[in-house]
Scaffold this motif. Structure first.
Motif, PDB file in Angstrom:
ATOM      1  N   LEU B 530     -43.110  65.903 -54.566  1.00 24.52           N
ATOM      2  CA  LEU B 530     -43.284  67.276 -54.110  1.00 24.52           C
ATOM      3  C   LEU B 530     -42.694  67.486 -52.726  1.00 24.52           C
ATOM      4  O   LEU B 530     -42.810  68.564 -52.164  1.00 24.52           O
ATOM      5  N   LYS B 531     -42.072  66.463 -52.178  1.00 25.85           N
ATOM      6  CA  LYS B 531     -41.560  66.516 -50.807  1.00 25.85           C
ATOM      7  C   LYS B 531     -42.686  66.814 -49.836  1.00 25.85           C
ATOM      8  O   LYS B 531     -42.521  67.529 -48.850  1.00 25.85           O
ATOM      9  N   GLY B 532     -43.809  66.296 -50.136  1.00 28.81           N
ATOM     10  CA  GLY B 532     -44.938  66.442 -49.228  1.00 28.81           C
ATOM     11  C   GLY B 532     -45.243  65.088 -48.609  1.00 28.81           C
ATOM     12  O   GLY B 532     -44.453  64.150 -48.706  1.00 28.81           O
ATOM     13  N   ARG B 533     -46.385  65.003 -47.989  1.00 30.06           N
ATOM     14  CA  ARG B 533     -46.739  63.796 -47.272  1.00 30.06           C
ATOM     15  C   ARG B 533     -48.225  63.609 -47.359  1.00 30.06           C
ATOM     16  O   ARG B 533     -48.965  64.569 -47.513  1.00 30.06           O
ATOM     17  N   VAL B 534     -48.646  62.371 -47.249  1.00 29.54           N
ATOM     18  CA  VAL B 534     -50.085  62.164 -47.171  1.00 29.54           C
ATOM     19  C   VAL B 534     -50.380  61.399 -45.892  1.00 29.54           C
ATOM     20  O   VAL B 534     -49.688  60.450 -45.537  1.00 29.54           O
ATOM     21  N   GLU B 535     -51.369  61.861 -45.184  1.00 27.46           N
ATOM     22  CA  GLU B 535     -51.765  61.205 -43.947  1.00 27.46           C
ATOM     23  C   GLU B 535     -53.195  60.712 -44.072  1.00 27.46           C
ATOM     24  O   GLU B 535     -54.025  61.357 -44.715  1.00 27.46           O
ATOM     25  N   ILE B 536     -53.442  59.593 -43.438  1.00 23.66           N
ATOM     26  CA  ILE B 536     -54.799  59.057 -43.462  1.00 23.66           C
ATOM     27  C   ILE B 536     -55.351  59.088 -42.051  1.00 23.66           C
ATOM     28  O   ILE B 536     -54.664  58.733 -41.097  1.00 23.66           O
ATOM     29  N   ASP B 537     -56.560  59.512 -41.959  1.00 25.48           N
ATOM     30  CA  ASP B 537     -57.221  59.555 -40.663  1.00 25.48           C
ATOM     31  C   ASP B 537     -58.562  58.871 -40.892  1.00 25.48           C
ATOM     32  O   ASP B 537     -59.415  59.403 -41.586  1.00 25.48           O
ATOM     33  N   THR B 538     -58.716  57.687 -40.362  1.00 23.45           N
ATOM     34  CA  THR B 538     -59.944  56.976 -40.699  1.00 23.45           C
ATOM     35  C   THR B 538     -60.589  56.380 -39.458  1.00 23.45           C
ATOM     36  O   THR B 538     -59.910  55.942 -38.528  1.00 23.45           O
ATOM     37  N   HIS B 539     -61.898  56.434 -39.445  1.00 23.79           N
ATOM     38  CA  HIS B 539     -62.653  55.852 -38.339  1.00 23.79           C
ATOM     39  C   HIS B 539     -63.705  54.959 -38.947  1.00 23.79           C
ATOM     40  O   HIS B 539     -64.496  55.424 -39.759  1.00 23.79           O
ATOM     41  N   SER B 540     -63.677  53.718 -38.523  1.00 21.74           N
ATOM     42  CA  SER B 540     -64.590  52.761 -39.121  1.00 21.74           C
ATOM     43  C   SER B 540     -66.032  53.229 -38.939  1.00 21.74           C
ATOM     44  O   SER B 540     -66.469  53.555 -37.841  1.00 21.74           O
ATOM     45  N   GLY B 541     -66.727  53.302 -40.051  1.00 23.94           N
ATOM     46  CA  GLY B 541     -68.128  53.686 -40.000  1.00 23.94           C
ATOM     47  C   GLY B 541     -68.355  55.181 -39.961  1.00 23.94           C
ATOM     48  O   GLY B 541     -69.477  55.647 -40.134  1.00 23.94           O
ATOM     49  N   ARG B 542     -67.287  55.959 -39.736  1.00 25.73           N
ATOM     50  CA  ARG B 542     -67.514  57.402 -39.635  1.00 25.73           C
ATOM     51  C   ARG B 542     -66.823  58.196 -40.732  1.00 25.73           C
ATOM     52  O   ARG B 542     -67.065  59.389 -40.873  1.00 25.73           O
ATOM     53  N   GLY B 543     -65.952  57.554 -41.443  1.00 29.57           N
ATOM     54  CA  GLY B 543     -65.383  58.259 -42.580  1.00 29.57           C
ATOM     55  C   GLY B 543     -63.872  58.314 -42.571  1.00 29.57           C
ATOM     56  O   GLY B 543     -63.216  57.850 -41.638  1.00 29.57           O
ATOM     57  N   THR B 544     -63.316  58.858 -43.646  1.00 30.03           N
ATOM     58  CA  THR B 544     -61.876  58.899 -43.843  1.00 30.03           C
ATOM     59  C   THR B 544     -61.475  60.311 -44.239  1.00 30.03           C
ATOM     60  O   THR B 544     -62.179  60.975 -44.984  1.00 30.03           O
ATOM     61  N   THR B 545     -60.339  60.725 -43.728  1.00 34.52           N
ATOM     62  CA  THR B 545     -59.776  61.994 -44.165  1.00 34.52           C
ATOM     63  C   THR B 545     -58.385  61.734 -44.712  1.00 34.52           C
ATOM     64  O   THR B 545     -57.553  61.127 -44.039  1.00 34.52           O
ATOM     65  N   PHE B 546     -58.174  62.164 -45.947  1.00 35.87           N
ATOM     66  CA  PHE B 546     -56.829  62.136 -46.512  1.00 35.87           C
ATOM     67  C   PHE B 546     -56.278  63.549 -46.398  1.00 35.87           C
ATOM     68  O   PHE B 546     -56.919  64.506 -46.819  1.00 35.87           O
ATOM     69  N   ARG B 547     -55.105  63.646 -45.797  1.00 39.16           N
ATOM     70  CA  ARG B 547     -54.526  64.969 -45.593  1.00 39.16           C
ATOM     71  C   ARG B 547     -53.250  65.057 -46.404  1.00 39.16           C
ATOM     72  O   ARG B 547     -52.296  64.327 -46.148  1.00 39.16           O
ATOM     73  N   LEU B 548     -53.250  65.917 -47.414  1.00 39.66           N
ATOM     74  CA  LEU B 548     -52.046  66.117 -48.204  1.00 39.66           C
ATOM     75  C   LEU B 548     -51.281  67.290 -47.607  1.00 39.66           C
ATOM     76  O   LEU B 548     -51.794  68.390 -47.544  1.00 39.66           O
ATOM     77  N   LYS B 549     -50.068  67.029 -47.180  1.00 39.01           N
ATOM     78  CA  LYS B 549     -49.247  68.108 -46.616  1.00 39.01           C
ATOM     79  C   LYS B 549     -48.218  68.494 -47.653  1.00 39.01           C
ATOM     80  O   LYS B 549     -47.373  67.688 -48.044  1.00 39.01           O
ATOM     81  N   LEU B 550     -48.293  69.732 -48.068  1.00 40.27           N
ATOM     82  CA  LEU B 550     -47.464  70.162 -49.185  1.00 40.27           C
ATOM     83  C   LEU B 550     -46.568  71.318 -48.774  1.00 40.27           C
ATOM     84  O   LEU B 550     -46.965  72.150 -47.966  1.00 40.27           O
TER      85      LEU B 550
END
Lengths: 170, 720
Positions: B530-550
């Motif tokens: 899709l010519k997009g991107r996925v970014e991961i934002d993670t903090h140990s013990g506090r959670g993860t965010t997956f960011r799909l950029k489309l």
């Protein structure tokens, strides 16, 4: 029954080849061709055929000619294969030949053994010998060849090998 | 029905399948609501409404089994005691699944799936709500029994239109009769002599009491003759025949139920608006929703996506046409600089450009759908997965109004499913673990969507344990993807990229829900497509965010055109962070990479064309396109910049020229074909080709195989 087969004759190198007129979509002059990275050597690139993007094979390179000089008489034979248009660059395409069916001989078995299974027969026309081709097989053959080439290991032995490796990996 | 109605029937069924999916979706939603707030009367009413609509639609399409099952469910729901029943939500879930299975069976013309579990639940519900049931029974013994389905009503209308009489027959089976089933058959046989039986209650299959039979009969014969036929001694003790009126009425769906006349002891319920008010609220609710949905349907058009794509393609051709005109105009202006007509041409062009812009945007808007369409399927999924894992997870959804191209929406459904499943099964800890860490026992999962510039961002974030970059590195070393030295140097962000590798999994055990390894690979490959991107934002013990950029759309991109080896290429403009100019002498070699220093940052470079030979002037000017891919940056050395243009993407799906380096092609105003480069593939290729001998650099990426072999010596020697 003495039926004529209508053949479009074209030149590649010194030989005259022929394809059935029904297998041709059209014949166009050679426009500007956009080269495609990674493509096989005989894969000339893509052209714009009235808004459609059509890939073009240089038959001269395909048939093993080393030096290819572009000329004014060069043409692209546009053929349809499996619902998709493809172009074949030839030195010139000029004549439509009517060859009686009786004057067409099956291709020698040696051709098939040599991997030349795109030759369907040999036509005799006014003392000339015309090599009749099956465009579908010609195109499939080209695709197959490319796959074989790209199929080998993903080594990094040089730029070409590197390219193969990467395209095999997809 | 007449054969000409076959085609219409197929169309009708198609519409039904689509609307049924929506109905099931809202059934799931209401069930979730009900699960959260047991005894929510509103939710129960909504469920009943949905089931009722489904019943009616299914009957209209001739799906008897589905219609009848929905009918049973509806009846059970109508019981007052049912609304407070605890298992109701569960039953609604089962119902949604069962109906869904039945629908797909109908659609694929397969045999119907088993429905016992739902039937059993319905029965239990009806049984537990016993007292209410009895009360209703007392009010009219056969109230529920003699409701003809829409299908049967349709048959009644047909009979009317053929000029036949329709009779409603109530027959009481002689209590002395030993074989009620045979009695039923006898009666049917007798009646088939005078006309056509349109419907029978109770059904042959149902185990309900068989003391009484209700039939609908279409016949040319007068009442007396029909009555005489029904009198079968020792089998039928009592017969009441009443002609059904309504022949003059137009055959409108759900409009005219057979009206009972004089002798019928149990009044048939009327769904018709303005008819005798009935105690059942379900029927009234149903017709209201039917009307409401009819009103909405007037303003909404269901259009085949292909037709819209066609329009979009034509708009694309128009845009090409526009740039052709523009070029012709430029040429004209150059040749006749004093021509007064030029101004008028320019005005007309500007006007056309504006309209074309609007047209393009409008067509694109047609393809846009709110992301809610996708998000709404997740509450159910999160609930199921959380239950399977024995966790408590709360799903928060926001930004569901964000519009997204339909094809993109469809494409990200699968990756998003994987991300959500992963988050629930791996990301969020179980309640015990969470308490130990001082978190709320209930995990929270957040789905969010919003626009950012020319992109749409879809986020999946959990408040779980986060991804441990060290663990990922360790796994990568274990699997031989990384050496220890590399691991030390590697940043956490880079290390996290490993989870997108096929077959890579940090999970210690593979569970039914997610073994990892596959899911994230799918996420990555879809996003690349899709010519997009996925970014991961993670903090140990506090959670993860997956960011799909489309991207907003797949069809048209803003692109930067440049030349390499005198050939024209394009690259999506939103991947270009900046364009730098440099001299050949500014380039340095580090570790066999060419690099350029920009503002104290070292930028690795890739030569798209050939590396200059030794004779090339070292002072030659070059352009470097700085590409941003998440954290990583990569400079592309190109020969010349051409400009910026909107390109209508055409797929380059011809197998013989397919290469991952090129993501598509486009046709410029002058008819030339330009290839659009795939920056992700270039980046990968760059990573793979690591020249290790001094003096050699990555180059010649865009050449064909033939050209590479004939390249000058210096750049061909890419050693082992």
């Amino acid at each position: 029954m003495n039926r004529d087969v209508h053949i479009v004759g074209f030149q590649v190198g010194r030989e005259t080849y022929g394809v059935p007129i029904t297998s041709l979509h059209e014949i166009v002059r050679v426009p500007e061709i956009t080269a495609v990275p990674d493509a096989a050597e005989y894969m000339e690139g893509v052209i714009n055929l009235r808004g459609k993007i059509v890939s073009v094979i240089d038959l001269r390179k395909r048939f093993g000619e080393k030096k290819v000089t572009p000329g004014k008489r060069n043409r692209i034979l546009v053929v349809e294969h499996k619902g998709r248009l493809s172009g074949l660059i030839v030195d010139s395409a000029t004549e439509v030949l009517k060859i009686p069916a009786a004057d067409i001989e099956a291709s020698p078995t040696a051709f098939a053994e040599g991997g030349l299974n795109c030759v369907t027969g040999l036509g005799k026309y006014k003392g000339r010998l015309i090599v009749l081709l099956d465009t579908a097989r010609l195109l499939e053959f080209s695709g197959l060849k490319r796959k074989e080439e790209t199929g080998e290991g993903a080594g990094q032995r040089g730029p070409a090998a590197e390219a193969r490796g990467a395209s095999a990996g997809k | 029905m007449s054969p000409s109605s076959d085609e219409r029937g197929a169309e009708l069924r198609q519409i039904f399948f689509e609307s049924a999916q929506e109905l099931l979706q809202s059934l799931n939603e209401e069930a979730l609501k009900l699960e959260k707030h047991p005894g929510d009367g509103e939710a129960v009413r909504n469920i009943r409404r949905v089931v009722h609509t489904l019943k009616g639609d299914a009957a209209a399409c001739g799906f008897r089994e589905l219609s009848e099952l929905a009918h049973e469910l509806e009846d059970a729901l109508a019981l007052e005691a049912a609304s407070s029943h605890s298992a109701l939500a569960e039953m609604a879930f089962v119902a949604a699944d069962t109906f869904g299975n039945m629908l797909s069976a109908y659609r694929n013309k397969k045999s119907l799936p088993p429905t016992e579990s739902l039937r059993r639940m319905v029965k239990e519900l009806a049984g537990s709500a016993g007292s209410g049931k009895r009360r209703r029974k007392a009010s009219g013994e056969a109230t529920a029994a003699v409701v003809w389905t829409e299908y049967e009503q349709l048959a009644v209308q047909n009979a009317f239109s053929q000029g036949k009489q329709v009779y409603q027959i109530g027959a009481r089976i002689d209590p002395q009769c030993l074989m009620p089933i045979a009695a039923r058959q006898l009666l049917l046989n007798a009646l088939s002599g005078v006309g056509e039986v349109l419907g029978v209650r109770p059904d042959a299959a149902s185990r309900a009491e068989r003391k009484r039979l209700d039939l609908l009969l279409a016949s040319d014969a007068p009442v007396e003759q029909v009555t005489a036929r029904c009198r079968i001694p020792t089998v039928i003790s009592q017969v009441k025949v009443a002609p059904v009126k309504g022949g003059a009425k137009p055959a409108k769906k759900a409009a005219s139920r057979p009206e009972p006349r004089k002798e019928i002891e149990a009044p048939v319920r009327l769904a018709e608006k303005g008819a005798v008010p009935t105690p059942s609220t379900a029927e009234n609710d149903g017709s209201e929703t039917a009307q409401a949905s009819a009103a909405v349907a007037d303003n909404i058009l269901r259009v085949d996506a292909e037709r819209i794509d066609n329009v979009l393609n034509l708009v694309g051709e128009l845009i090409i046409g526009k740039s052709m005109l523009q070029q012709a105009l430029n040429e004209f202006a150059r040749r006749h600089p004093k021509e007064a007509l030029r101004g008028r041409f320019t005005d007309a062009m500007a006007f056309q450009a504006r309209v074309l812009n609007d047209l393009q945007r409008s067509v694109m808007k047609i393809r846009m759908v709110p992301v809610e369409q996708l998000f709404r399927r997740f509450p159910r999924m999160v609930r199921d997965v959380a239950r399977q894992c024995g966790k408590e997870v709360e799903l928060v959804i926001s930004g569901q109004d964000t519009d997204l191209d339909k094809s993109i929406l469809d494409a990200i459904a699968e990756p998003l499913t994987h991300l959500v499943r992963n988050a629930v099964s791996h990301g969020i800890e179980d309640a015990y673990e969470r308490k130990r860490q001082g978190k709320a026992a209930r995990g929270s999962l957040h789905l969010n969507a919003y626009h950012q510039g020319n992109q749409v961002i879809v986020e999946v974030s959990d408040d779980g344990r986060g991804i441990d970059a060290q663990k990922v590195k360790a796994k990568a070393i274990e699997q031989g993807l990384l050496t220890r030295e590399e691991a030390v140097r590697m940043s956490e962000t880079e290390a996290l990229e490993f989870i997108f590798r096929p077959g890579f999994s940090t999970a210690d055990e593979i569970t039914e829900i997610s073994g990892r390894g596959v899911g994230m690979d799918i996420v990555q490959s879809v996003l690349q497509r899709l010519k997009g991107r996925v970014e991961i934002d993670t903090h140990s013990g506090r959670g993860t965010t997956f960011r799909l950029k489309l991207p907003l759309t797949l069809a048209i991109i803003k692109a930067l055109l440049f030349r390499v080896e005198h050939r024209l290429y394009a690259i999506s403009l939103n991947t270009v962070a900046e364009i730098a100019r440099a001299k050949e002498s500014d380039l340095h070699q580090v570790d066999n990479y060419e690099v350029l220093q920009i503002r104290n940052q070292v930028l690795p470079l890739v030569r798209l064309g050939r590396a200059p030979g030794a004779e090339a002037p070292a002072a030659g000017k070059i352009f470097v396109l700085v590409m941003a891919m998440g954290e990583r940056r990569l400079g592309l050395i190109v020969d010349a910049l051409v400009g910026e243009e909107e390109l209508v993407i055409k797929a380059l799906d011809d197998q013989s020229v397919a290469t991952d380096l090129v993501s598509g092609a486009s046709i410029l105003g002058d008819g030339r074909v330009v290839l659009i480069l795939n920056i992700t593939a270039i980046n990968e290729r760059y990573g793979k080709s690591r020249p290790s001998e001094a003096g050699s650099v990555a180059s010649g990426l865009l050449l064909s195989q033939g050209e590479r072999t004939s390249m000058p010596q210096r750049s061909t020697e890419v050693p082992q």
